[in-house]
Design an enzyme around this catalytic site. Structure first.
Site, PDB file in Angstrom:
ATOM      1  N   VAL A  46       0.926  -1.393  -0.105  1.00  0.00           N
ATOM      2  CA  VAL A  46      -0.123   0.058  -0.006  1.00  0.00           C
ATOM      3  C   VAL A  46       0.931   1.342  -0.108  1.00  0.00           C
ATOM      4  CG1 VAL A  46      -1.902   1.283   1.145  1.00  0.00           C
ATOM      5  CG2 VAL A  46      -1.888  -1.118   1.223  1.00  0.00           C
ATOM      6  N   MET A  47       1.780   1.348   1.007  1.00  0.00           N
ATOM      7  CA  MET A  47       2.503   2.648   0.960  1.00  0.00           C
ATOM      8  C   MET A  47       3.583   2.726   0.032  1.00  0.00           C
ATOM      9  SD  MET A  47       1.655   4.389   3.606  1.00  0.00           S
ATOM     10  CE  MET A  47       2.852   5.425   4.110  1.00  0.00           C
ATOM     11  N   ASN A  66       9.931  -5.618  -6.035  1.00  0.00           N
ATOM     12  CA  ASN A  66       9.198  -6.235  -4.860  1.00  0.00           C
ATOM     13  C   ASN A  66       9.260  -7.849  -4.796  1.00  0.00           C
ATOM     14  OD1 ASN A  66       6.678  -5.659  -3.236  1.00  0.00           O
ATOM     15  ND2 ASN A  66       6.085  -7.563  -4.050  1.00  0.00           N
ATOM     16  N   ALA A 111       7.482  -4.061   8.874  1.00  0.00           N
ATOM     17  CA  ALA A 111       8.710  -3.406   9.876  1.00  0.00           C
ATOM     18  C   ALA A 111       8.963  -4.818  10.571  1.00  0.00           C
ATOM     19  CB  ALA A 111       8.109  -2.464  10.795  1.00  0.00           C
ATOM     20  N   ASN A 137       7.465   1.653   9.594  1.00  0.00           N
ATOM     21  CA  ASN A 137       7.200   2.318  10.950  1.00  0.00           C
ATOM     22  C   ASN A 137       8.021   1.302  11.836  1.00  0.00           C
ATOM     23  OD1 ASN A 137       5.422   4.430  10.969  1.00  0.00           O
ATOM     24  ND2 ASN A 137       3.582   2.972  11.172  1.00  0.00           N
ATOM     25  N   SER A 163       4.549   9.739   7.300  1.00  0.00           N
ATOM     26  CA  SER A 163       2.905   9.915   7.737  1.00  0.00           C
ATOM     27  C   SER A 163       2.064  10.383   6.831  1.00  0.00           C
ATOM     28  CB  SER A 163       3.091  10.675   9.130  1.00  0.00           C
ATOM     29  OG  SER A 163       1.808  10.652   9.569  1.00  0.00           O
ATOM     30  N   LYS A 217       8.942  10.146  14.251  1.00  0.00           N
ATOM     31  CA  LYS A 217       7.653   9.564  13.975  1.00  0.00           C
ATOM     32  C   LYS A 217       6.875   8.841  15.015  1.00  0.00           C
ATOM     33  CE  LYS A 217       4.362   8.123  11.270  1.00  0.00           C
ATOM     34  NZ  LYS A 217       4.369   6.946  10.797  1.00  0.00           N
ATOM     35  N   HIS A 220       5.095  11.385  16.946  1.00  0.00           N
ATOM     36  CA  HIS A 220       4.026  11.933  16.190  1.00  0.00           C
ATOM     37  C   HIS A 220       2.908  10.843  16.364  1.00  0.00           C
ATOM     38  CE1 HIS A 220       1.395  11.381  12.801  1.00  0.00           C
ATOM     39  NE2 HIS A 220       1.516  12.604  12.438  1.00  0.00           N
ATOM     40  N   GLU A 224      -0.693  11.560  18.062  1.00  0.00           N
ATOM     41  CA  GLU A 224      -2.159  11.031  17.309  1.00  0.00           C
ATOM     42  C   GLU A 224      -2.988  10.179  18.161  1.00  0.00           C
ATOM     43  OE1 GLU A 224      -0.817   9.407  13.444  1.00  0.00           O
ATOM     44  OE2 GLU A 224      -2.344   7.639  13.760  1.00  0.00           O
ATOM     45  N   LYS A 295      -0.873  -0.827  16.728  1.00  0.00           N
ATOM     46  CA  LYS A 295       0.378  -1.336  15.947  1.00  0.00           C
ATOM     47  C   LYS A 295       1.523  -1.497  16.672  1.00  0.00           C
ATOM     48  CE  LYS A 295      -1.149  -1.993  11.172  1.00  0.00           C
ATOM     49  NZ  LYS A 295      -0.793  -1.569   9.754  1.00  0.00           N
ATOM     50  N   ARG A 481       9.443   7.338  51.675  1.00  0.00           N
ATOM     51  CA  ARG A 481      10.624   6.542  51.126  1.00  0.00           C
ATOM     52  C   ARG A 481      11.761   6.485  52.090  1.00  0.00           C
ATOM     53  NH1 ARG A 481      13.144   8.898  47.124  1.00  0.00           N
ATOM     54  NH2 ARG A 481      13.930   6.936  46.254  1.00  0.00           N
TER      55      ARG A 481
HETATM   56  P1  NDP Z   1       1.542  -3.820   2.842  1.00  0.00           P
HETATM   57  O1  NDP Z   1       1.206  -4.999   4.014  1.00  0.00           O
HETATM   58  O2  NDP Z   1       0.498  -3.164   2.001  1.00  0.00           O
HETATM   59  O3  NDP Z   1       2.894  -4.272   2.042  1.00  0.00           O
HETATM   60  C1  NDP Z   1       3.977  -4.974   2.746  1.00  0.00           C
HETATM   61  C2  NDP Z   1       5.053  -5.106   1.787  1.00  0.00           C
HETATM   62  O4  NDP Z   1       6.061  -5.586   2.431  1.00  0.00           O
HETATM   63  C3  NDP Z   1       4.925  -5.925   0.557  1.00  0.00           C
HETATM   64  O5  NDP Z   1       5.552  -5.049  -0.585  1.00  0.00           O
HETATM   65  C4  NDP Z   1       5.459  -7.229   0.716  1.00  0.00           C
HETATM   66  O6  NDP Z   1       5.835  -7.824  -0.305  1.00  0.00           O
HETATM   67  C5  NDP Z   1       6.638  -6.685   1.626  1.00  0.00           C
HETATM   68  N1  NDP Z   1       7.302  -7.691   2.601  1.00  0.00           N
HETATM   69  C6  NDP Z   1       6.850  -8.383   3.600  1.00  0.00           C
HETATM   70  N2  NDP Z   1       7.686  -8.986   4.182  1.00  0.00           N
HETATM   71  C7  NDP Z   1       8.759  -9.015   3.544  1.00  0.00           C
HETATM   72  C8  NDP Z   1       9.843  -9.494   3.542  1.00  0.00           C
HETATM   73  N3  NDP Z   1      10.165 -10.661   4.566  1.00  0.00           N
HETATM   74  N4  NDP Z   1      10.962  -9.669   2.371  1.00  0.00           N
HETATM   75  C9  NDP Z   1      10.711  -8.572   1.615  1.00  0.00           C
HETATM   76  N5  NDP Z   1       9.341  -7.950   1.461  1.00  0.00           N
HETATM   77  C10 NDP Z   1       8.508  -8.277   2.305  1.00  0.00           C
HETATM   78  O7  NDP Z   1       2.288  -2.787   4.200  1.00  0.00           O
HETATM   79  P2  NDP Z   1       2.069  -1.273   4.039  1.00  0.00           P
HETATM   80  O8  NDP Z   1       2.581  -0.820   2.569  1.00  0.00           O
HETATM   81  O9  NDP Z   1       0.943  -0.603   4.589  1.00  0.00           O
HETATM   82  O10 NDP Z   1       3.398  -1.012   5.166  1.00  0.00           O
HETATM   83  C11 NDP Z   1       4.770  -0.862   4.704  1.00  0.00           C
HETATM   84  C12 NDP Z   1       5.423   0.072   5.733  1.00  0.00           C
HETATM   85  O11 NDP Z   1       4.995   1.208   5.818  1.00  0.00           O
HETATM   86  C13 NDP Z   1       5.450  -0.728   7.327  1.00  0.00           C
HETATM   87  O12 NDP Z   1       6.296  -0.693   8.135  1.00  0.00           O
HETATM   88  C14 NDP Z   1       4.021  -0.051   7.973  1.00  0.00           C
HETATM   89  O13 NDP Z   1       3.964   0.131   9.498  1.00  0.00           O
HETATM   90  C15 NDP Z   1       4.471   1.643   7.391  1.00  0.00           C
HETATM   91  N6  NDP Z   1       3.487   2.640   7.338  1.00  0.00           N
HETATM   92  C16 NDP Z   1       2.074   2.143   6.902  1.00  0.00           C
HETATM   93  C17 NDP Z   1       1.251   3.363   6.841  1.00  0.00           C
HETATM   94  C18 NDP Z   1      -0.124   2.814   6.615  1.00  0.00           C
HETATM   95  O14 NDP Z   1      -1.037   3.673   6.510  1.00  0.00           O
HETATM   96  N7  NDP Z   1      -0.570   1.511   5.805  1.00  0.00           N
HETATM   97  C19 NDP Z   1       1.500   4.593   7.208  1.00  0.00           C
HETATM   98  C20 NDP Z   1       2.892   4.737   7.549  1.00  0.00           C
HETATM   99  C21 NDP Z   1       3.782   3.783   7.654  1.00  0.00           C
HETATM  100  P3  NDP Z   1       5.192  -9.083  -1.082  1.00  0.00           P
HETATM  101  O15 NDP Z   1       4.193  -8.338  -1.979  1.00  0.00           O
HETATM  102  O16 NDP Z   1       6.128  -9.916  -1.585  1.00  0.00           O
HETATM  103  O17 NDP Z   1       4.215  -9.749   0.000  1.00  0.00           O
END
Ligand code: NDP
Length: 510
Positions: A46-47, A66, A111, A137, A163, A217, A220, A224, A295, A481
Site C-alpha cells: 500500500v505505502m 517487490n 516493519a 514504521n 506519515s 515519527k 508523532h 496522534e 500496531k 521512602r
Molecule cells: P503492505 O502490507 O501493504 O505491504 C507489505 C510489503 O512488504 C509488500 O510489498 C510485501 O511484499 C513486503 N514484504 C513483507 N515481508 C517481506 C519480506 N520478508 N521481505 C521482503 N518484502 C517483504 O504494508 P504497508 O505498505 O501498509 O506498510 C509498509 C510499511 O509502512 C510498514 O512498516 C508500515 O508500518 C508502514 N506505514 C504504513 C502506513 C499505512 O497507513 N499503511 C503509514 C505509515 C507507515 P510481498 O508483495 O512480496 O508480500
C-alpha cells in the site's frame, strides 16, 4: 557528435538494459527508459506503491522491486502515464544497476525482521556510498542498531518516518529523516519534491543522526493516539451525556473544524460520523465494534517517555484507553455486575456547554502536544540529536495524520522560544491555556459525575494542575521512602540530604 543515451552506461548496465528490454517486451512496452533512476524502492505494498507513484509523478525516475514479482508487474501495468518514469525490476541485479550511484534505496516493507532480511539480501549488491532507507514504521531502537551496524562499512542507513497513510504517500506525506547529513543531501531533492507542502513550505526535514527520524515519527504517532482518544471522549460525552445522534455530533465537529480545532482528525471525524452504513442504513459509526486496534507506536512512545523520565500522561491514557476498549467481553461482563451510573442532567445551557467542550478539547490537546514535545526534547539530549522543535512542528503542519492549524501556532511558539521548558509556558500557549482550562475542568467534572470515561482529558487536566503547582505533595512520598528505605530527602531550608526522626516517631505509635 551527440552520444546515444545508453553510451553513458557501463558494461553491466548495458547487460541489464538489454534484459530490461526483454522484460519490457514481455509486458508489451513500446518504448523503454534507459536513463538511470534517481532512486530505488523495494516493497510495492500500500505505502510503497503510492510513494513510488508520487516519486514518479514529481518527475523523478524510480526503479522498483517487490519480493513477489507479480506485484511489480501489476504495479507497472497500472502505472498509466507514469510508466515512463518507472523502471520495474524483477531481479536484484537489475534493480541495483538501474539506480544512479550513490544509490538511495527506499525499503517500504513490513516493519521488523523483514527489514533486516531485506538489508542482508541487498548488501552484496551495493557499493560505496549507497544508502538503504527504511521508510516503514520502525522502532527507533532498531534504526539505531541498523545505523550502527553499517557505521564501519562504506554503506549508509537512513531511518525515515513517513506519515499520512495511503493518501499522503500518494500525494504528499510528512517525512521525518534521520541519518548522516551527507546521505540526506543525496535524497533531499527527491524527498522535497514528493512531500506535502504547507503554504509552499515542504513538510520534510533532516532531523538528526541515526534514529532521530523514526523517534520523531513514533512521538508523532503517540500524539496522534492522544488526539484521537480525546476526540473519542468528547464524542462519548455528546453521545452518552447529551444524547446526540451521530449526524448531530458530526455537525458539531464540522463547526469546530472552522475554528481553533481545525485539523485533519476533526475533519475526518465529521465525515465518519455522517457516513451511512450501506447495509443497515444506520450511521456507519454505530455499526462498528468499539474495540480499537493498535500496531505499537503508541506503546513505544509511552515506553520511551518512561525511559526518559518524562510525564506523558495523556499519551499513556490513550494507549491504556485502546487496551481497555479491546477487552470488550470483560467490559460486557462488568456492566452486567455494576450496571451504568444513573448519570447527571446535561448542563442547562446547551450552547455554553458545547463551547466548553470545544475549549476543553483544545486545552487537553495542548497538554498532549506539550508532553510529546517534552519527550522529544529529552530524547534529543539523551541521544545528542539536537532535534529542531520548530522544524518538527513545521513538517507536521501538512501531510501527516495530526496536521492542523494548531501546529502552525506551535511552530511560531517554538520559533520565538526554541528552548522553552514546556510548550504550555510559551506566551502564546500559556494564554490559550488560561482561556481554556476552566472549560476542561467543567467538562471533566461533568463526565466524572455522569460516569463517562475521560482518561485522556482528565489526565491532561491533572498534568496541567500538577505542572503549574509549585508546592505539591511529593514531600510525603519522600518521607515514606526515607521511612522504609532510608533514601533521604532534601529539606526546604537547605540542600543537603537528611533523614527523618522515624525511629523515635515510630515509638509514639506503639
Ligand atoms: P503492505 O502490507 O501493504 O505491504 C507489505 C510489503 O512488504 C509488500 O510489498 C510485501 O511484499 C513486503 N514484504 C513483507 N515481508 C517481506 C519480506 N520478508 N521481505 C521482503 N518484502 C517483504 O504494508 P504497508 O505498505 O501498509 O506498510 C509498509 C510499511 O509502512 C510498514 O512498516 C508500515 O508500518 C508502514 N506505514 C504504513 C502506513 C499505512 O497507513 N499503511 C503509514 C505509515 C507507515 P510481498 O508483495 O512480496 O508480500
Amino acid at each position: 557528435m551527440p552520444q546515444p543515451e545508453w553510451a553513458d552506461f557501463d558494461a553491466p548496465c548495458l547487460a541489464v538494459f538489454l534484459r530490461r528490454c526483454q522484460i519490457a517486451s514481455e509486458i508489451k512496452l513500446e518504448t523503454y527508459p534507459v536513463e538511470q533512476a534517481e532512486i530505488g524502492l523495494i516493497g510495492l505494498g500500500v505505502m510503497g506503491a503510492n510513494l513510488a507513484l508520487n516519486i514518479a509523478e514529481k518527475g523523478n525516475k524510480i526503479a522498483v522491486f517487490n519480493r513477489t514479482t507479480e506485484v511489480t508487474k501489476k504495479f507497472y501495468a497500472e502505472a498509466g502515464a507514469l510508466q515512463g518514469q518507472i523502471i520495474p525490476c524483477e531481479t536484484m541485479e537489475d534493480f541495483i544497476a538501474a539506480i544512479r550511484p550513490p544509490r538511495p534505496i527506499i525499503i517500504m516493507i513490513k516493519a521488523g525482521e523483514p527489514v533486516d532480511q531485506q538489508m542482508e539480501q541487498l548488501k552484496p549488491y551495493l557499493s560505496a556510498g549507497d544508502i538503504m532507507i527504511d521508510a516503514g514504521n520502525a522502532n527507533f531502537r532498531d534504526t539505531m542498531r541498523r545505523f550502527e551496524s553499517l557505521k564501519d562499512s562504506d554503506l549508509t542507513f537512513i531511518g525515515m518516518g513517513v506519515s499520512g497513510g495511503e493518501e499522503g504517500a500518494r500525494h504528499g506525506p510528512s517525512i521525518m529523516v534521520g541519518g548522516t547529513e551527507e546521505s540526506w543531501k543525496r535524497v533531499e531533492k527527491v524527498l522535497t519534491s514528493i512531500s506535502a507542502k504547507f503554504h509552499g513550505e515542504p513538510c520534510v526535514a533532516w532531523l538528526g543522526e541515526n534514529g532521530a527520524g523514526h523517534f520523531v515519527k513514533t512521538i508523532h504517532n503517540g500524539i496522534e493516539y492522544a488526539d484521537m482518544q480525546m476526540i473519542a471522549e468528547i464524542y462519548g460525552i455528546l453521545r452518552d451525556g447529551l444524547g446526540l445522534d451521530a449526524g448531530a455530533i458530526g455537525d458539531v465537529f464540522g463547526k469546530w473544524n472552522t475554528g481553533r480545532l481545525n485539523s485533519y482528525l476533526i475533519e475526518i471525524s465529521e465525515k465518519v460520523l455522517k457516513a451511512k452504513d450501506p447495509i443497515s442504513g444506520k450511521p456507519m459509526v454505530d455499526m462498528i465494534v468499539d474495540a480499537a486496534g493498535q500496531k505499537g507506536t503508541g506503546k513505544w512512545s509511552v515506553i520511551e517517555a518512561q525511559n526518559m523520565g518524562v510525564a506523558a500522561t495523556a499519551i499513556e491514557a490513550a494507549v491504556a484507553g485502546r487496551i481497555l476498549s479491546s477487552q470488550k467481553k470483560e467490559r460486557e461482563a462488568a456492566e452486567t455486575i455494576f450496571g451504568l451510573p444513573e448519570g447527571v442532567a446535561a448542563p442547562k445551557d446547551g450552547m455554553a456547554f458545547l463551547a466548553d467542550l470545544e475549549n476543553a478539547l483544545l486545552a487537553a490537546k495542548i497538554g498532549a502536544y506539550a508532553q510529546g514535545f517534552a519527550v522529544m526534547a529529552a530524547a534529543s539530549k539523551e541521544y545528542n540529536w539536537n532535534l529542531p522543535m520548530p522544524t518538527i512542528a513545521k513538517i507536521w503542519r501538512d501531510g501527516c495524520i495530526i496536521r492542523s492549524q494548531f501546529l502552525d501556532e506551535i511552530t511560531s511558539a517554538f520559533t520565538k522560544d526554541p528552548d522553552a521548558a514546556n510548550l504550555i509556558v510559551t506566551p502564546a500557549f500559556s494564554k490559550m491555556v488560561k482561556e481554556t482550562d476552566g472549560a476542561l475542568r467543567r467538562v471533566v467534572s461533568y463526565a466524572v459525575m455522569a460516569g463517562l470515561p475521560v482518561p485522556a482529558l482528565s489526565s491532561a487536566l491533572s498534568y496541567f494542575d500538577a505542572y503549574r503547582r509549585s508546592r505539591g505533595t511529593a514531600n510525603l512520598i519522600q518521607a515514606q521512602r526515607d521511612f522504609f528505605g532510608a533514601h533521604g530527602f532534601d529539606r526546604v531550608d537547605g540542600a543537603d540530604k537528611h533523614h527523618g526522626p522515624w525511629g523515635s516517631g515510630l515509638a509514639d505509635f506503639k
